[in-house]
Write an enzyme that holds these catalytic residues in place. Structure first.
Site, PDB file in Angstrom:
ATOM      1  N   CYS A   1       0.851  -1.199   0.000  1.00 24.14           N
ATOM      2  CA  CYS A   1       0.000   0.000   0.000  1.00 24.14           C
ATOM      3  C   CYS A   1       0.881   1.241   0.000  1.00 24.14           C
ATOM      4  CB  CYS A   1      -0.894   0.011   1.223  1.00 24.14           C
ATOM      5  SG  CYS A   1      -2.007  -1.380   1.351  1.00 24.14           S
TER       6      CYS A   1
ATOM      7  N   GLY B   1       0.697   9.377  -6.642  1.00 25.40           N
ATOM      8  CA  GLY B   1       0.981   8.215  -7.488  1.00 25.40           C
ATOM      9  C   GLY B   1       2.452   8.201  -7.822  1.00 25.40           C
TER      10      GLY B   1
ATOM     11  N   TRP C   1      -5.514   1.843  -5.253  1.00 25.75           N
ATOM     12  CA  TRP C   1      -4.937   0.839  -6.155  1.00 25.75           C
ATOM     13  C   TRP C   1      -4.117  -0.224  -5.406  1.00 25.75           C
ATOM     14  CZ3 TRP C   1      -3.393   6.075  -7.883  1.00 25.75           C
ATOM     15  CH2 TRP C   1      -4.359   6.656  -8.705  1.00 25.75           C
TER      16      TRP C   1
ATOM     17  N   GLN D   1       4.047 -12.014 -46.545  1.00 22.28           N
ATOM     18  CA  GLN D   1       5.241 -11.403 -45.965  1.00 22.28           C
ATOM     19  C   GLN D   1       4.927 -10.297 -44.960  1.00 22.28           C
ATOM     20  OE1 GLN D   1       7.969 -10.401 -49.118  1.00 22.28           O
ATOM     21  NE2 GLN D   1       8.642 -12.512 -49.311  1.00 22.28           N
TER      22      GLN D   1
ATOM     23  N   GLN E   1      -3.993  -7.363 -34.257  1.00 24.16           N
ATOM     24  CA  GLN E   1      -4.003  -7.059 -35.700  1.00 24.16           C
ATOM     25  C   GLN E   1      -3.929  -8.348 -36.525  1.00 24.16           C
ATOM     26  OE1 GLN E   1      -4.475  -3.970 -36.487  1.00 24.16           O
ATOM     27  NE2 GLN E   1      -4.362  -4.112 -38.717  1.00 24.16           N
TER      28      GLN E   1
ATOM     29  N   PHE F   1      -5.031 -11.208 -35.659  1.00 22.07           N
ATOM     30  CA  PHE F   1      -6.342 -11.861 -35.554  1.00 22.07           C
ATOM     31  C   PHE F   1      -7.432 -11.109 -36.341  1.00 22.07           C
ATOM     32  CE2 PHE F   1      -6.705 -15.373 -32.396  1.00 22.07           C
ATOM     33  CZ  PHE F   1      -5.374 -15.477 -32.026  1.00 22.07           C
TER      34      PHE F   1
ATOM     35  N   GLU G   1       3.660   0.047 -10.698  1.00 23.70           N
ATOM     36  CA  GLU G   1       5.048  -0.044 -10.180  1.00 23.70           C
ATOM     37  C   GLU G   1       5.946   1.017 -10.813  1.00 23.70           C
ATOM     38  OE1 GLU G   1       6.723  -3.757  -9.017  1.00 23.70           O
ATOM     39  OE2 GLU G   1       4.735  -4.652  -8.797  1.00 23.70           O
TER      40      GLU G   1
HETATM   41  N1  CAA Z   1      17.133   3.087  -3.415  1.00 17.54           N
HETATM   42  C1  CAA Z   1      17.398   3.669  -2.207  1.00 17.54           C
HETATM   43  N2  CAA Z   1      17.164   4.964  -1.950  1.00 17.54           N
HETATM   44  C2  CAA Z   1      16.652   5.717  -2.935  1.00 17.54           C
HETATM   45  C3  CAA Z   1      16.368   5.185  -4.219  1.00 17.54           C
HETATM   46  C4  CAA Z   1      16.624   3.819  -4.437  1.00 17.54           C
HETATM   47  N3  CAA Z   1      16.355   3.231  -5.616  1.00 17.54           N
HETATM   48  N4  CAA Z   1      15.858   6.162  -5.004  1.00 17.54           N
HETATM   49  C5  CAA Z   1      15.850   7.275  -4.242  1.00 17.54           C
HETATM   50  N5  CAA Z   1      16.329   7.002  -3.002  1.00 17.54           N
HETATM   51  C6  CAA Z   1      16.511   7.926  -1.896  1.00 17.54           C
HETATM   52  C7  CAA Z   1      17.405   9.088  -2.320  1.00 17.54           C
HETATM   53  O1  CAA Z   1      18.765   8.762  -2.139  1.00 17.54           O
HETATM   54  C8  CAA Z   1      16.951  10.195  -1.404  1.00 17.54           C
HETATM   55  O2  CAA Z   1      17.538   9.968  -0.123  1.00 17.54           O
HETATM   56  P1  CAA Z   1      17.924  11.221   0.866  1.00 17.54           P
HETATM   57  O3  CAA Z   1      16.621  11.905   1.168  1.00 17.54           O
HETATM   58  O4  CAA Z   1      18.517  10.543   2.042  1.00 17.54           O
HETATM   59  O5  CAA Z   1      18.838  12.058   0.049  1.00 17.54           O
HETATM   60  C9  CAA Z   1      15.459   9.947  -1.266  1.00 17.54           C
HETATM   61  O6  CAA Z   1      15.268   8.558  -1.561  1.00 17.54           O
HETATM   62  C10 CAA Z   1      14.620  10.804  -2.185  1.00 17.54           C
HETATM   63  O7  CAA Z   1      15.038  10.522  -3.529  1.00 17.54           O
HETATM   64  P2  CAA Z   1      14.586  11.411  -4.765  1.00 17.54           P
HETATM   65  O8  CAA Z   1      14.904  12.848  -4.457  1.00 17.54           O
HETATM   66  O9  CAA Z   1      15.177  10.812  -5.984  1.00 17.54           O
HETATM   67  O10 CAA Z   1      13.011  11.233  -4.761  1.00 17.54           O
HETATM   68  P3  CAA Z   1      11.919  11.860  -5.704  1.00 17.54           P
HETATM   69  O11 CAA Z   1      10.869  12.455  -4.850  1.00 17.54           O
HETATM   70  O12 CAA Z   1      12.542  12.699  -6.770  1.00 17.54           O
HETATM   71  O13 CAA Z   1      11.217  10.545  -6.332  1.00 17.54           O
HETATM   72  C11 CAA Z   1      10.941   8.791  -7.928  1.00 17.54           C
HETATM   73  C12 CAA Z   1      11.898   9.645  -7.080  1.00 17.54           C
HETATM   74  C13 CAA Z   1      11.838   7.871  -8.691  1.00 17.54           C
HETATM   75  C14 CAA Z   1      10.108   9.635  -8.885  1.00 17.54           C
HETATM   76  C15 CAA Z   1       9.990   7.998  -6.976  1.00 17.54           C
HETATM   77  O14 CAA Z   1       9.078   8.845  -6.337  1.00 17.54           O
HETATM   78  C16 CAA Z   1       9.250   6.901  -7.689  1.00 17.54           C
HETATM   79  O15 CAA Z   1       9.792   5.824  -7.920  1.00 17.54           O
HETATM   80  N6  CAA Z   1       7.938   7.118  -8.026  1.00 17.54           N
HETATM   81  C17 CAA Z   1       7.114   6.106  -8.591  1.00 17.54           C
HETATM   82  C18 CAA Z   1       6.323   5.429  -7.520  1.00 17.54           C
HETATM   83  C19 CAA Z   1       5.866   4.061  -7.919  1.00 17.54           C
HETATM   84  O16 CAA Z   1       6.581   3.308  -8.573  1.00 17.54           O
HETATM   85  N7  CAA Z   1       4.666   3.695  -7.490  1.00 17.54           N
HETATM   86  C20 CAA Z   1       4.178   2.405  -7.762  1.00 17.54           C
HETATM   87  C21 CAA Z   1       3.231   1.999  -6.699  1.00 17.54           C
HETATM   88  S1  CAA Z   1       3.192   0.290  -6.431  1.00 17.54           S
HETATM   89  C22 CAA Z   1       2.206  -0.391  -7.594  1.00 17.54           C
HETATM   90  O17 CAA Z   1       1.874   0.168  -8.587  1.00 17.54           O
HETATM   91  C23 CAA Z   1       1.985  -1.815  -7.316  1.00 17.54           C
HETATM   92  C24 CAA Z   1       0.826  -2.483  -7.862  1.00 17.54           C
HETATM   93  O18 CAA Z   1      -0.280  -2.012  -7.892  1.00 17.54           O
HETATM   94  C25 CAA Z   1       1.017  -3.829  -8.324  1.00 17.54           C
END
Ligand code: CAA
Length: 418
Positions: free
Chosen positions: A125, A132, A157, A281, A340, A342, A367
């Site tokens: 969650c 999002g 979601w 083709q 397409q 099909f 994700e």
């Molecule tokens: N591993 C470890 N730490 C990380 C990291 C990683 N891959 N990426 C970022 N961090 C850390 C950074 O080092 C930073 O740390 P400090 O605060 O200590 O400096 C902190 O996290 C913040 O990083 P960013 O400034 O890069 O963060 P941001 O706000 O710019 O966001 C983003 C980055 C990549 C856009 C992120 O918000 C993201 O991945 N968004 C997408 C969310 C997502 O994937 N949601 C899916 C939901 S789940 C789902 O969909 C499942 C389902 O239904 C099946």
């Protein structure tokens, strides 16, 4: 072949079991559960009995410890038969990874063996109505009250919601902190105040529930906070997504292969102008392109999963994002081309291919949207470009870049994040 792609005998054995279950319980029932929007419990039980939920759980917690590459192979086999069932399986890993990456030893011992045995299903969650892509902008709160946290708000979601017993819930525990705002907390099914409210009516993956989860003063002990201290939730979420994105990518490879297999069988059987359409083709070109893209996606996924298994920490995030983005775009393209092939029948629900098309779309969204994956990839590239600075000698002096604390300063956007 890249050295990080090593298929263990165990991975092959688990993939073979998954294929058997897919043939017996998943493909024959896919249409029924899609129509009914019901969970395929029979297949899920078969997966549990075959020990496939153990795949990604380390041996010390009752799992096979077979790693992310094996998990990708199993997911691919299930998704080939039904992409919806592929995510119904893989989401258990997504929900478990916060415990794996951030949990204490006691928490791992408490929850992971039950998940490994397939006795308890899991959900993740994170997303909310207004948070999002901006995963840091959550509003659900968890306030300390004595020995407990009290959780309030709504998540959007939640895949597997209602089916799952264990929920990894990301909450704001310190609204005033910038970098330590969020914590992950486990909420178990049946906890007073925790309810599944809206079951979404979806375009695809209709056999797995996607719901709103509501938290109305849900009280859980502080021992359910994942990890030793609050504020680690965003890091845990990002590390979780790095581990889980190859799973979505594997689901996409399975979906693409499933659609392609149907398209080629159909093209051999469909006669027009006195010959099977597979002899034309233009159809051959489509089939060949679909096959090349699917195969390229497959090896990118295996490479990302292998990098994780080999502990190549610096590569994982970018590789996982590349695999997720590429493979899911491929799944959408291949499913579109399969429809397409099909022709008019492809548009009709009597034939299985329309479902592949409907199921594929979400892969590019959940994700992390594929736009977000490209952000992650580009940020890594910009940072890694520091190692390519020797090439600057070959670039005219008018183009200048300055690096400060690992980030490149650009004229238009200020500091590009690493
Ligand atoms: N591993 C470890 N730490 C990380 C990291 C990683 N891959 N990426 C970022 N961090 C850390 C950074 O080092 C930073 O740390 P400090 O605060 O200590 O400096 C902190 O996290 C913040 O990083 P960013 O400034 O890069 O963060 P941001 O706000 O710019 O966001 C983003 C980055 C990549 C856009 C992120 O918000 C993201 O991945 N968004 C997408 C969310 C997502 O994937 N949601 C899916 C939901 S789940 C789902 O969909 C499942 C389902 O239904 C099946």
């Amino acid at each position: 072949m890249r050295e990080n792609i090593v298929f263990s005998d165990l991975a092959k054995e688990l993939a073979a079991k998954a294929r058997e279950i897919a043939d017996k319980y998943v493909r024959p029932a896919a249409k029924k559960y899609d129509r009914l929007q019901e969970y395929n419990w029979e297949a899920a039980r078969a997966v549990a009995d075959a020990g496939l939920f153990r795949t990604f759980i380390p041996v010390e917690y009752g799992g096979h410890g077979a790693g992310i590459l094996a998990l990708a192979c199993v997911t691919e086999e299930l998704a080939k038969a039904d992409s919806g069932f592929g995510v119904a399986f893989a989401v258990n890993a997504l929900g478990s990874f916060p415990i794996l990456v951030g949990g204490t030893e006691e928490q791992k011992q408490r929850w992971l063996p039950q998940i490994a045995r397939g006795e308890k299903f899991v959900a993740f969650c994170l997303s909310e109505k207004f948070a999002g892509s901006d995963a840091g902008g959550l509003a659900v709160t968890a306030e300390e009250d004595g020995d407990d946290y009290v959780i309030c708000g709504e998540k959007k979601w939640t895949t597997n919601g209602g089916v799952a017993d264990i929920y990894s819930v990301f909450c704001v525990t310190d609204a005033n902190s910038k970098s330590r705002r969020i914590s992950a907390i486990v909420v178990e099914k049946g906890t007073p105040g925790f309810t599944v409210k809206k079951v979404e009516d979806k375009m695809g993956i209709r056999c797995v529930p996607v719901v709103e989860t509501h938290f109305d003063n849900v009280r859980v002990p502080k021992s359910n906070l994942i990890g030793e201290r609050p504020g680690m939730g965003f890091k845990h979420a990002m590390e979780t997504l790095d581990l889980a994105r190859p799973g979505v990518a594997a689901q996409a490879v399975g979906a693409a292969q499933g659609a392609l297999d149907l398209a080629v069988v159909y093209a051999n059987r469909r006669n027009q102008f006195g010959a099977p359409i597979s002899s034309f083709q233009m159809v051959q070109q489509m089939l060949a392109n679909m096959a090349m893209k699917t195969e390229a996606a497959r090896w990118l996924v295996y490479s990302a999963a292998g990098a994780i298994d080999q502990g190549q920490k610096n590569k994982v995030s970018k590789q996982a994002a590349m695999a997720k983005c590429f493979a899911t775009d491929v799944a959408m393209e291949v499913a579109t081309d399969a429809v397409q092939v099909f022709g008019g029948y492809g548009f009709m629900e009597d034939y299985p291919i329309a479902k592949f098309f409907r199921d594929a779309k979400i892969l590019q969204i959940y994700e992390g949207t594929n736009q977000i994956q490209r952000v992650v990839i580009a940020r890594h590239m910009i940072r890694e470009a520091m190692e390519l600075e020797h090439l600057a000698a070959f670039i005219p002096h008018e183009s200048q870049a300055t690096y400060k604390n690992g980030a490149m300063k650009t004229a238009s956007t200020g500091s590009a994040k690493p």
